[in-house]
Motif scaffolding. Structure first.
Motif, PDB file in Angstrom:
ATOM      1  N   PHE A  72       0.528  -0.972   0.016  1.00 46.88           N
ATOM      2  CA  PHE A  72      -0.101   0.150  -0.108  1.00 46.88           C
ATOM      3  C   PHE A  72       0.673   1.358  -0.098  1.00 46.88           C
ATOM      4  O   PHE A  72       0.455   2.195  -1.069  1.00 46.88           O
ATOM      5  CB  PHE A  72      -0.944   0.174   1.566  1.00 46.88           C
ATOM      6  CG  PHE A  72      -1.664   1.232   1.446  1.00 46.88           C
ATOM      7  CD1 PHE A  72      -2.674   1.330   0.320  1.00 46.88           C
ATOM      8  CD2 PHE A  72      -1.692   2.258   2.707  1.00 46.88           C
ATOM      9  CE1 PHE A  72      -4.000   2.460   1.072  1.00 46.88           C
ATOM     10  CE2 PHE A  72      -2.077   3.355   2.513  1.00 46.88           C
ATOM     11  CZ  PHE A  72      -2.998   3.559   1.757  1.00 46.88           C
ATOM     12  N   LYS A  73       1.677   1.594   0.653  1.00 48.15           N
ATOM     13  CA  LYS A  73       2.736   1.865   0.279  1.00 48.15           C
ATOM     14  C   LYS A  73       3.808   2.673  -0.211  1.00 48.15           C
ATOM     15  O   LYS A  73       3.536   3.866  -0.970  1.00 48.15           O
ATOM     16  CB  LYS A  73       4.237   2.208   2.178  1.00 48.15           C
ATOM     17  CG  LYS A  73       4.922   3.884   2.057  1.00 48.15           C
ATOM     18  CD  LYS A  73       5.765   2.550   3.716  1.00 48.15           C
ATOM     19  CE  LYS A  73       6.788   3.826   3.998  1.00 48.15           C
ATOM     20  NZ  LYS A  73       7.478   3.432   4.867  1.00 48.15           N
ATOM     21  N   ILE A  74       3.847   1.544  -1.507  1.00 47.36           N
ATOM     22  CA  ILE A  74       4.456   1.770  -2.865  1.00 47.36           C
ATOM     23  C   ILE A  74       3.255   2.033  -3.673  1.00 47.36           C
ATOM     24  O   ILE A  74       3.609   3.268  -4.577  1.00 47.36           O
ATOM     25  CB  ILE A  74       5.024   0.279  -3.056  1.00 47.36           C
ATOM     26  CG1 ILE A  74       6.481   0.246  -1.887  1.00 47.36           C
ATOM     27  CG2 ILE A  74       5.355   0.279  -4.545  1.00 47.36           C
ATOM     28  CD1 ILE A  74       6.713  -1.014  -2.662  1.00 47.36           C
ATOM     29  N   VAL A  75       2.619   2.492  -3.292  1.00 48.09           N
ATOM     30  CA  VAL A  75       1.337   2.246  -4.628  1.00 48.09           C
ATOM     31  C   VAL A  75       1.148   3.183  -4.164  1.00 48.09           C
ATOM     32  O   VAL A  75       0.566   4.383  -5.214  1.00 48.09           O
ATOM     33  CB  VAL A  75      -0.227   1.630  -4.756  1.00 48.09           C
ATOM     34  CG1 VAL A  75      -0.947   1.792  -5.111  1.00 48.09           C
ATOM     35  CG2 VAL A  75       0.525  -0.239  -5.195  1.00 48.09           C
ATOM     36  N   LYS A  76       0.335   3.963  -2.952  1.00 46.95           N
ATOM     37  CA  LYS A  76       0.137   5.143  -2.498  1.00 46.95           C
ATOM     38  C   LYS A  76       1.679   6.751  -2.742  1.00 46.95           C
ATOM     39  O   LYS A  76       0.663   7.735  -3.589  1.00 46.95           O
ATOM     40  CB  LYS A  76       0.105   5.521  -0.968  1.00 46.95           C
ATOM     41  CG  LYS A  76      -0.442   6.644  -0.629  1.00 46.95           C
ATOM     42  CD  LYS A  76      -0.664   6.114   0.848  1.00 46.95           C
ATOM     43  CE  LYS A  76      -1.296   8.053   0.773  1.00 46.95           C
ATOM     44  NZ  LYS A  76      -0.294   8.778   1.791  1.00 46.95           N
ATOM     45  N   ILE A 102       2.665  10.252  -9.561  1.00 47.59           N
ATOM     46  CA  ILE A 102       2.413  10.849 -10.743  1.00 47.59           C
ATOM     47  C   ILE A 102       1.301  11.846 -10.621  1.00 47.59           C
ATOM     48  O   ILE A 102       0.935  12.819 -11.415  1.00 47.59           O
ATOM     49  CB  ILE A 102       1.546   9.544 -11.108  1.00 47.59           C
ATOM     50  CG1 ILE A 102       2.998   8.181 -11.231  1.00 47.59           C
ATOM     51  CG2 ILE A 102       0.477   9.289 -12.582  1.00 47.59           C
ATOM     52  CD1 ILE A 102       2.659   6.807 -12.144  1.00 47.59           C
ATOM     53  N   ILE A 103       0.183  12.018 -10.401  1.00 48.82           N
ATOM     54  CA  ILE A 103      -0.758  12.980  -9.910  1.00 48.82           C
ATOM     55  C   ILE A 103      -0.305  13.987  -9.842  1.00 48.82           C
ATOM     56  O   ILE A 103      -0.924  15.457 -10.682  1.00 48.82           O
ATOM     57  CB  ILE A 103      -1.762  12.792  -8.592  1.00 48.82           C
ATOM     58  CG1 ILE A 103      -2.255  11.480  -8.719  1.00 48.82           C
ATOM     59  CG2 ILE A 103      -2.945  13.729  -8.322  1.00 48.82           C
ATOM     60  CD1 ILE A 103      -3.541  10.839  -7.898  1.00 48.82           C
ATOM     61  N   GLN A 104       0.662  14.622  -9.286  1.00 52.39           N
ATOM     62  CA  GLN A 104       1.637  15.946  -9.177  1.00 52.39           C
ATOM     63  C   GLN A 104       1.940  15.995 -10.225  1.00 52.39           C
ATOM     64  O   GLN A 104       2.774  17.241 -10.472  1.00 52.39           O
ATOM     65  CB  GLN A 104       1.995  15.745  -7.805  1.00 52.39           C
ATOM     66  CG  GLN A 104       0.921  15.756  -6.466  1.00 52.39           C
ATOM     67  CD  GLN A 104       1.826  15.464  -5.514  1.00 52.39           C
ATOM     68  OE1 GLN A 104       3.439  15.509  -5.024  1.00 52.39           O
ATOM     69  NE2 GLN A 104       1.580  15.661  -4.210  1.00 52.39           N
ATOM     70  N   ALA A 158       3.461   2.599 -14.403  1.00 52.18           N
ATOM     71  CA  ALA A 158       4.286   3.154 -13.127  1.00 52.18           C
ATOM     72  C   ALA A 158       4.252   2.189 -12.003  1.00 52.18           C
ATOM     73  O   ALA A 158       5.174   2.303 -11.333  1.00 52.18           O
ATOM     74  CB  ALA A 158       4.237   4.464 -13.122  1.00 52.18           C
ATOM     75  N   ILE A 159       2.466   1.530 -12.271  1.00 51.12           N
ATOM     76  CA  ILE A 159       2.302   1.101 -10.695  1.00 51.12           C
ATOM     77  C   ILE A 159       2.959  -0.843 -10.825  1.00 51.12           C
ATOM     78  O   ILE A 159       3.822  -1.462  -9.615  1.00 51.12           O
ATOM     79  CB  ILE A 159       0.776   0.632  -9.871  1.00 51.12           C
ATOM     80  CG1 ILE A 159       0.661   2.266  -9.527  1.00 51.12           C
ATOM     81  CG2 ILE A 159       1.429  -0.128  -9.405  1.00 51.12           C
ATOM     82  CD1 ILE A 159      -0.531   2.646  -8.973  1.00 51.12           C
ATOM     83  N   LEU A 160       2.724  -0.664 -12.237  1.00 50.64           N
ATOM     84  CA  LEU A 160       3.261  -1.986 -12.217  1.00 50.64           C
ATOM     85  C   LEU A 160       4.265  -2.664 -12.228  1.00 50.64           C
ATOM     86  O   LEU A 160       5.006  -3.649 -12.011  1.00 50.64           O
ATOM     87  CB  LEU A 160       2.580  -3.166 -13.722  1.00 50.64           C
ATOM     88  CG  LEU A 160       1.286  -3.210 -13.780  1.00 50.64           C
ATOM     89  CD1 LEU A 160       0.512  -2.859 -14.768  1.00 50.64           C
ATOM     90  CD2 LEU A 160       1.049  -4.567 -12.992  1.00 50.64           C
ATOM     91  N   LEU A 161       5.526  -1.177 -12.697  1.00 50.64           N
ATOM     92  CA  LEU A 161       6.870  -1.969 -12.797  1.00 50.64           C
ATOM     93  C   LEU A 161       7.371  -1.734 -10.721  1.00 50.64           C
ATOM     94  O   LEU A 161       8.168  -2.281 -10.968  1.00 50.64           O
ATOM     95  CB  LEU A 161       7.390  -0.356 -13.392  1.00 50.64           C
ATOM     96  CG  LEU A 161       8.836  -0.202 -13.013  1.00 50.64           C
ATOM     97  CD1 LEU A 161       9.691  -1.310 -14.017  1.00 50.64           C
ATOM     98  CD2 LEU A 161       9.555   0.649 -13.378  1.00 50.64           C
ATOM     99  N   GLN A 162       6.606  -1.286 -10.287  1.00 50.72           N
ATOM    100  CA  GLN A 162       7.201  -0.961  -8.213  1.00 50.72           C
ATOM    101  C   GLN A 162       6.769  -2.044  -8.413  1.00 50.72           C
ATOM    102  O   GLN A 162       7.437  -2.788  -7.422  1.00 50.72           O
ATOM    103  CB  GLN A 162       6.533   0.121  -7.904  1.00 50.72           C
ATOM    104  CG  GLN A 162       7.166   1.315  -8.414  1.00 50.72           C
ATOM    105  CD  GLN A 162       9.015   1.604  -8.284  1.00 50.72           C
ATOM    106  OE1 GLN A 162       8.927   0.849  -7.502  1.00 50.72           O
ATOM    107  NE2 GLN A 162       9.546   2.355  -9.568  1.00 50.72           N
ATOM    108  N   LEU A 163       5.540  -3.033  -8.543  1.00 55.05           N
ATOM    109  CA  LEU A 163       4.819  -4.223  -7.643  1.00 55.05           C
ATOM    110  C   LEU A 163       5.468  -5.954  -8.112  1.00 55.05           C
ATOM    111  O   LEU A 163       5.687  -6.250  -7.778  1.00 55.05           O
ATOM    112  CB  LEU A 163       3.323  -4.355  -8.558  1.00 55.05           C
ATOM    113  CG  LEU A 163       1.835  -3.495  -7.787  1.00 55.05           C
ATOM    114  CD1 LEU A 163       1.169  -3.346  -8.216  1.00 55.05           C
ATOM    115  CD2 LEU A 163       2.338  -3.211  -6.177  1.00 55.05           C
ATOM    116  N   SER A 164       6.007  -5.152  -9.645  1.00 51.89           N
ATOM    117  CA  SER A 164       6.740  -6.746 -10.179  1.00 51.89           C
ATOM    118  C   SER A 164       8.078  -6.842  -9.772  1.00 51.89           C
ATOM    119  O   SER A 164       8.784  -7.565  -8.686  1.00 51.89           O
ATOM    120  CB  SER A 164       7.146  -6.374 -11.734  1.00 51.89           C
ATOM    121  OG  SER A 164       7.717  -5.399 -12.019  1.00 51.89           O
ATOM    122  N   ILE A 165       8.874  -5.399  -9.582  1.00 53.22           N
ATOM    123  CA  ILE A 165       9.941  -5.449  -8.304  1.00 53.22           C
ATOM    124  C   ILE A 165      10.001  -5.656  -6.739  1.00 53.22           C
ATOM    125  O   ILE A 165      10.395  -7.033  -6.277  1.00 53.22           O
ATOM    126  CB  ILE A 165      10.953  -4.241  -8.274  1.00 53.22           C
ATOM    127  CG1 ILE A 165      11.358  -4.097  -9.698  1.00 53.22           C
ATOM    128  CG2 ILE A 165      11.958  -4.403  -7.805  1.00 53.22           C
ATOM    129  CD1 ILE A 165      11.978  -2.427 -10.664  1.00 53.22           C
TER     130      ILE A 165
END
Length: 142
Positions: free
Chosen positions: A17-21, A27-29, A54-61
């Motif tokens: 959750f911390k990574i996704v948030k 990205i929103i900013q 962008a989230i998928l990259l971080q989630l895979s790692i």
């Protein structure tokens, strides 16, 4: 075994959750996202083209690194007698079983412990390689 999977799964969601948030708020900013939103692009298009990749990259790692954490946590729980039980193979169960024969057969502890460390290091190395390959901001030393 279901209880161990449930406990390990429930304890890992906070980091996810911390990574996704963090990624979503970053990205929103960004200027291009704010401009696209003000121009009236639909939120589903922005979500599918900007946020999810962008989230998928971080989630895979994260998933690769979390896998080694789960292996270590499960083997620790099994060593303490709180893991999957003796019906299922586990590094922690092997180390616990070999502890009885520590004076006569030390290899019964050394080999499973060594293999546990090697498997965790191999998974972490795989995670580092994936991170370097998928993240363009990290310079590859080839």
């Amino acid at each position: 075994i279901f209880a161990v999977i449930l406990v390990l799964g429930l304890t890992g969601w906070m980091q996810l959750f911390k990574i996704v948030k963090g990624e979503v708020s970053s990205i929103i900013q960004k200027d291009y996202f704010v401009t696209s939103k003000k121009l009236g692009f639909p939120l589903t298009k922005l979500l599918s083209s900007d946020i999810i990749p962008a989230i998928l990259l971080q989630l895979s790692i994260f998933t690769v690194f979390q896998f080694s954490n789960v292996i270590l946590a499960e083997s620790s729980l099994s060593y303490l007698g709180l893991g999957v039980g003796l019906n299922y193979p586990s590094w922690g169960n092997m180390i616990l079983s070999g502890q009885k024969y520590m004076t006569s057969g030390e290899w019964l502890i050394i080999i499973p412990s060594f293999m546990l460390v090697i498997s965790i290091l191999a998974i972490n190395d795989l995670g580092e390689k994936i991170k370097k390959e998928l993240n363009p901001r990290i310079k590859n030393d080839k």
